[in-house]
Design a protein around this motif. Structure first.
Motif, PDB file in Angstrom:
ATOM      1  N   UNK A   6      -8.888   3.495 -29.706  1.00  8.62           N
ATOM      2  CA  UNK A   6      -8.488   4.550 -30.635  1.00  8.62           C
ATOM      3  C   UNK A   6      -9.683   5.321 -31.159  1.00  8.62           C
ATOM      4  N   UNK A   7     -10.762   4.611 -31.482  1.00  7.27           N
ATOM      5  CA  UNK A   7     -11.976   5.293 -31.952  1.00  7.27           C
ATOM      6  C   UNK A   7     -12.507   6.233 -30.876  1.00  7.27           C
ATOM      7  N   UNK A   8     -12.496   5.774 -29.633  1.00 11.17           N
ATOM      8  CA  UNK A   8     -12.986   6.613 -28.540  1.00 11.17           C
ATOM      9  C   UNK A   8     -12.062   7.807 -28.308  1.00 11.17           C
ATOM     10  N   UNK A   9     -10.740   7.570 -28.311  1.00 11.37           N
ATOM     11  CA  UNK A   9      -9.753   8.626 -28.049  1.00 11.37           C
ATOM     12  C   UNK A   9      -9.799   9.727 -29.115  1.00 11.37           C
ATOM     13  N   UNK A  10     -10.055   9.349 -30.365  1.00 16.08           N
ATOM     14  CA  UNK A  10     -10.045  10.318 -31.464  1.00 16.08           C
ATOM     15  C   UNK A  10     -11.451  10.667 -31.948  1.00 16.08           C
ATOM     16  N   UNK A  11     -12.475  10.246 -31.201  1.00 23.95           N
ATOM     17  CA  UNK A  11     -13.870  10.545 -31.516  1.00 23.95           C
ATOM     18  C   UNK A  11     -14.217  10.166 -32.954  1.00 23.95           C
ATOM     19  N   UNK A  12     -13.784   8.976 -33.359  1.00 22.49           N
ATOM     20  CA  UNK A  12     -14.050   8.480 -34.705  1.00 22.49           C
ATOM     21  C   UNK A  12     -15.222   7.497 -34.652  1.00 22.49           C
ATOM     22  N   UNK A  13     -16.200   7.656 -35.519  1.00 20.71           N
ATOM     23  CA  UNK A  13     -17.339   6.743 -35.485  1.00 20.71           C
ATOM     24  C   UNK A  13     -17.003   5.334 -35.976  1.00 20.71           C
ATOM     25  N   UNK A  14     -15.988   5.231 -36.832  1.00 24.12           N
ATOM     26  CA  UNK A  14     -15.623   3.928 -37.363  1.00 24.12           C
ATOM     27  C   UNK A  14     -14.279   3.953 -38.044  1.00 24.12           C
TER      28      UNK A  14
END
Length: 128
Positions: free
Chosen positions: A54-62
Motif C-alpha cells: 500500500x505504501x508503494x502503491x500510494x507513494x506514502x513514506x510511512x
C-alpha cells in the motif's frame, strides 16, 4: 491482500455482533479481525506485506496501523519513515496530520449509528 483499485470495491463488514461472529467463524472475506484469537492472528500475519504494498502503491513514506477488536488493542505497528526525505521511523505512537479527513470519520460514525438504529439521516441535531 492488495489495496483496492479504482474499480474495485471493499467488502462491507456486518454491523451486528452476530454477523461479525458468522464472518469470523466462516473465514469469509480472506480473514477477519473479529472472533477468537486465532481469527485475529491469521490476517495480522499478512498485514506487513499489505502495508508495504500500500505504501508503494500510494507513494506514502510511512503509515501506522492500529486494530481494535472488541475493546482490546490487538495490533499496533508503524511502517516506513515520517517524511519523503527520510528521517525518523514511524512507530505505533506517531502522530500524523490528517487535514480534512476528520469529516469522513464523523460521517462514518454517523452512518454506523444510522445502521444501528440510534438515529436517522433526517434527524435534526437540535432534537438529539
Amino acid at each position: 491482500m492488495k489495496p483496492p483499485g479504482p474499480q474495485q470495491s471493499r467488502t462491507r463488514r456486518p454491523s451486528s455482533g452476530a454477523g461479525r461472529r458468522r464472518v469470523a467463524e466462516s473465514g469469509a472475506g480472506g480473514g477477519t479481525l473479529y472472533g477468537r484469537r486465532g481469527h485475529i492472528q491469521a490476517p495480522i500475519a499478512d498485514l506487513d506485506a499489505y502495508a508495504t504494498r500500500g505504501m508503494k502503491a500510494f507513494d506514502a513514506p510511512g503509515l501506522a496501523i492500529g486494530i481494535v477488536a472488541g475493546d482490546k488493542l490487538v495490533y499496533a505497528k508503524g511502517f516506513g519513515v515520517r517524511g519523503k526525505g527520510g528521517g525518523q521511523p514511524v512507530d505505533a505512537r506517531t502522530i500524523f496530520q490528517i487535514g480534512s479527513t476528520t469529516k469522513a470519520f464523523l460521517e462514518t460514525g454517523l452512518a454506523i449509528m444510522v445502521d444501528r438504529g440510534m438515529l436517522n439521516w433526517e434527524d435534526r441535531v437540535v432534537d438529539l
